[in-house]
Scaffold this motif. Structure first.
Motif, mmCIF file in Angstrom:
data_model
loop_
_atom_site.group_PDB
_atom_site.id
_atom_site.type_symbol
_atom_site.label_atom_id
_atom_site.label_comp_id
_atom_site.label_asym_id
_atom_site.label_seq_id
_atom_site.Cartn_x
_atom_site.Cartn_y
_atom_site.Cartn_z
ATOM 1 N N GLY A 106 0.809 -1.210 0.000
ATOM 2 C CA GLY A 106 0.000 0.000 0.000
ATOM 3 C C GLY A 106 0.844 1.263 0.000
ATOM 4 O O GLY A 106 0.391 2.326 -0.443
ATOM 5 N N LEU A 107 2.090 1.150 0.479
ATOM 6 C CA LEU A 107 3.013 2.282 0.442
ATOM 7 C C LEU A 107 3.219 2.759 -0.984
ATOM 8 O O LEU A 107 3.398 3.953 -1.233
ATOM 9 N N LEU A 108 3.171 1.846 -1.944
ATOM 10 C CA LEU A 108 3.306 2.187 -3.360
ATOM 11 C C LEU A 108 1.943 2.321 -4.034
ATOM 12 O O LEU A 108 1.719 3.255 -4.817
ATOM 13 N N LEU A 109 1.036 1.410 -3.722
ATOM 14 C CA LEU A 109 -0.227 1.316 -4.451
ATOM 15 C C LEU A 109 -1.295 2.277 -3.962
ATOM 16 O O LEU A 109 -2.274 2.522 -4.680
ATOM 17 N N GLY A 110 -1.139 2.802 -2.751
ATOM 18 C CA GLY A 110 -2.192 3.649 -2.204
ATOM 19 C C GLY A 110 -3.424 2.829 -1.895
ATOM 20 O O GLY A 110 -3.361 1.780 -1.260
ATOM 21 N N ALA A 111 -4.572 3.270 -2.382
ATOM 22 C CA ALA A 111 -5.840 2.608 -2.070
ATOM 23 C C ALA A 111 -6.126 1.400 -2.965
ATOM 24 O O ALA A 111 -7.098 0.681 -2.733
ATOM 25 N N MET A 112 -5.298 1.149 -3.979
ATOM 26 C CA MET A 112 -5.549 0.010 -4.874
ATOM 27 C C MET A 112 -5.354 -1.302 -4.120
ATOM 28 O O MET A 112 -4.300 -1.541 -3.535
ATOM 29 N N PRO A 113 -6.337 -2.203 -4.114
ATOM 30 C CA PRO A 113 -6.165 -3.501 -3.463
ATOM 31 C C PRO A 113 -5.109 -4.336 -4.186
ATOM 32 O O PRO A 113 -5.098 -4.406 -5.411
ATOM 33 N N VAL A 114 -4.240 -4.969 -3.427
ATOM 34 C CA VAL A 114 -3.192 -5.791 -4.019
ATOM 35 C C VAL A 114 -3.784 -6.970 -4.782
ATOM 36 O O VAL A 114 -3.209 -7.425 -5.777
ATOM 37 N N ARG A 115 -4.956 -7.438 -4.361
ATOM 38 C CA ARG A 115 -5.572 -8.579 -5.051
ATOM 39 C C ARG A 115 -5.804 -8.293 -6.524
ATOM 40 O O ARG A 115 -5.883 -9.220 -7.340
ATOM 41 N N GLU A 116 -5.918 -7.020 -6.904
ATOM 42 C CA GLU A 116 -6.120 -6.666 -8.307
ATOM 43 C C GLU A 116 -4.859 -6.841 -9.145
ATOM 44 O O GLU A 116 -4.914 -6.791 -10.376
ATOM 45 N N LEU A 117 -3.715 -7.039 -8.496
ATOM 46 C CA LEU A 117 -2.445 -7.185 -9.211
ATOM 47 C C LEU A 117 -1.905 -8.614 -9.187
ATOM 48 O O LEU A 117 -0.813 -8.857 -9.699
ATOM 49 N N CYS A 118 -2.639 -9.542 -8.588
ATOM 50 C CA CYS A 118 -2.153 -10.916 -8.524
ATOM 51 C C CYS A 118 -1.842 -11.456 -9.920
ATOM 52 O O CYS A 118 -2.644 -11.306 -10.854
#
Length: 298
Positions: A83-95
Motif C-alpha cells: 500500500g506504500l506504493l499502491l495507495g488505495a488500490m487492493p493488491v488482489r487486483e495485481l495478482c
C-alpha cells in the motif's frame, strides 16, 4: 552461472519495516536463461528495458525469460506493505500481473520518476546513495565493480522514491500483526487471529486479501514454504547443512517449518515451485545467487 549476477541489500532510505530489500540483476553477455519465480506474497517495483513496472504477487510458479544483456533493478515490498506504493488500490487486483507503474501511481508520478532516473543526479542523489551503499556492502559494491553502475544507481533512486512516499501513508496495523502471526511455524487459527485483532473473520479475510493479494490461509502456506526453503538452503533446518551443495534432512526441515511430516512438505513444495524439494534445493546449490522473481528462488 556465467556472467549472470544478482545482489540484494536492505533499503538505504525506504523503511525496512515495509521494504524487504532493494535488488539488482545483470545478465551481462548472456546467454539467455529462464528464471523460476515462486510465490512469496511480495510486490516489486521493477526497472528494466521495458520501463518501470509493478509486479504483483504470484499465486503459482512461473518461468521468466532473462535475455542476454538484461539489466534490472527493483524494490521489494514485504507482504501486506505494498500500500506504500499502491495507495488505495487492493493488491488482489495485481495478482499474477506485471503492469506499468503509471497504471498504479498515475502518469505524472511515473513520468517524474523516469526523469529522475534519466538524470541520475540532483536532489534524488541516486549516485551518491549507490556509492555509499557500495562502501558498506561488499557484495553490492562487487556488482558495481563488475560494471553494474547503472542498475545500482537506479536501485538507489527507487529506494529514495519509495522512502518519499512514506509521508502521509499509514500502514494497516491489524494486517501487519496478522502477517507476523501467520508467518510463524504454528500459524494461527482464523477465529483466534480475528478475535485478537478485534475483527470479524470476514473483515480479517477481506483486509488481508486486499493488502497481500492472498487470504490468510494461502498467505500462511506461502510463508511456510518460503521459510522451509530458506532454512534448508542455509543448512539451518537440521541434519546435513545446505552449505556446500548438500541438502539437509527434509524431515527435520518439515518439522521445524510447521509441516505435519516430510510428505506434507513435499506436496507443498511441488505446489508452490512445481519441483520436488531435492530438485529445488539441488538447483539452488548448483547455481548459488540465482533467485526468483528477478531474484527470489531458483
Amino acid at each position: 552461472m556465467g556472467s549472470s549476477l544478482y545482489a540484494e541489500r536492505p533499503p538505504g532510505a525506504a523503511p525496512g519495516r515495509q521494504v524487504a530489500c532493494v535488488w539488482v540483476r545483470r545478465n551481462a553477455a548472456g546467454p539467455a536463461y529462464g528464471q523460476l519465480v515462486v510465490p512469496d506474497g511480495c510486490v516489486d517495483l521493477v526497472w528494466s528495458a521495458a520501463g518501470l513496472e509493478v509486479v504483483g504477487p504470484d499465486r503459482a510458479p512461473r518461468t521468466v525469460p532473462v535475455p542476454g544483456g538484461a539489466e534490472l533493478a527493483g524494490v521489494r515490498f514485504r507482504p501486506g506493505a505494498a500500500g506504500l506504493l499502491l495507495g488505495a488500490m487492493p493488491v488482489r487486483e495485481l495478482c499474477d500481473l506485471q503492469v506499468p507503474l503509471a497504471e498504479v501511481v498515475g502518469a505524472g508520478v511515473a513520468e517524474r520518476l523516469a526523469e529522475r532516473l534519466a538524470e541520475q543526479d540532483g536532489e534524488w542523489g541516486g549516485e551518491r546513495l549507490a556509492e555509499r551503499l557500495a562502501e558498506q556492502d561488499g557484495e553490492w559494491g562487487g556488482e558495481r565493480r563488475a560494471g553494474l553502475r547503472g542498475p545500482a544507481e537506479v536501485a538507489a533512486v527507487l529506494d529514495i522514491f519509495v522512502a518519499a512516499r512514506v509521508r502521509g501513508w499509514e500502514p494497516d496495523r491489524a494486517v501487519e500483526r496478522a502477517v507476523t502471526l501467520l508467518g510463524r511455524p504454528e500459524g494461527a487459527r482464523l477465529p483466534d487471529l480475528a478475535a485478537e485483532l478485534g475483527l470479524s473473520e470476514r473483515q480479517l479475510r477481506r483486509r488481508v486479501t486486499d493488502a497481500v493479494g492472498y487470504g490468510p490461509k494461502t498467505l500462511h502456506a506461502v510463508l511456510r514454504f518460503r521459510r522451509a526453503v530458506a532454512w534448508a538452503r542455509s543448512g539451518d533446518g537440521g541434519g546435513v547443512g545446505g552449505v556446500g551443495g548438500a541438502v539437509p534432512e527434509l524431515a527435520q526441515v518439515a518439522a521445524r517449518a510447521g509441516y505435519a511430516d516430510q510428505a506434507h512438505l513435499t506436496r507443498e513444495v511441488r505446489r508452490w515451485s512445481g519441483l520436488s524439494p531435492t530438485v529445488l534445493l539441488g538447483r539452488a546449490a548448483a547455481r548459488p545467487g540465482q533467485a526468483g522473481r528477478t531474484g527470489r528462488t531458483d
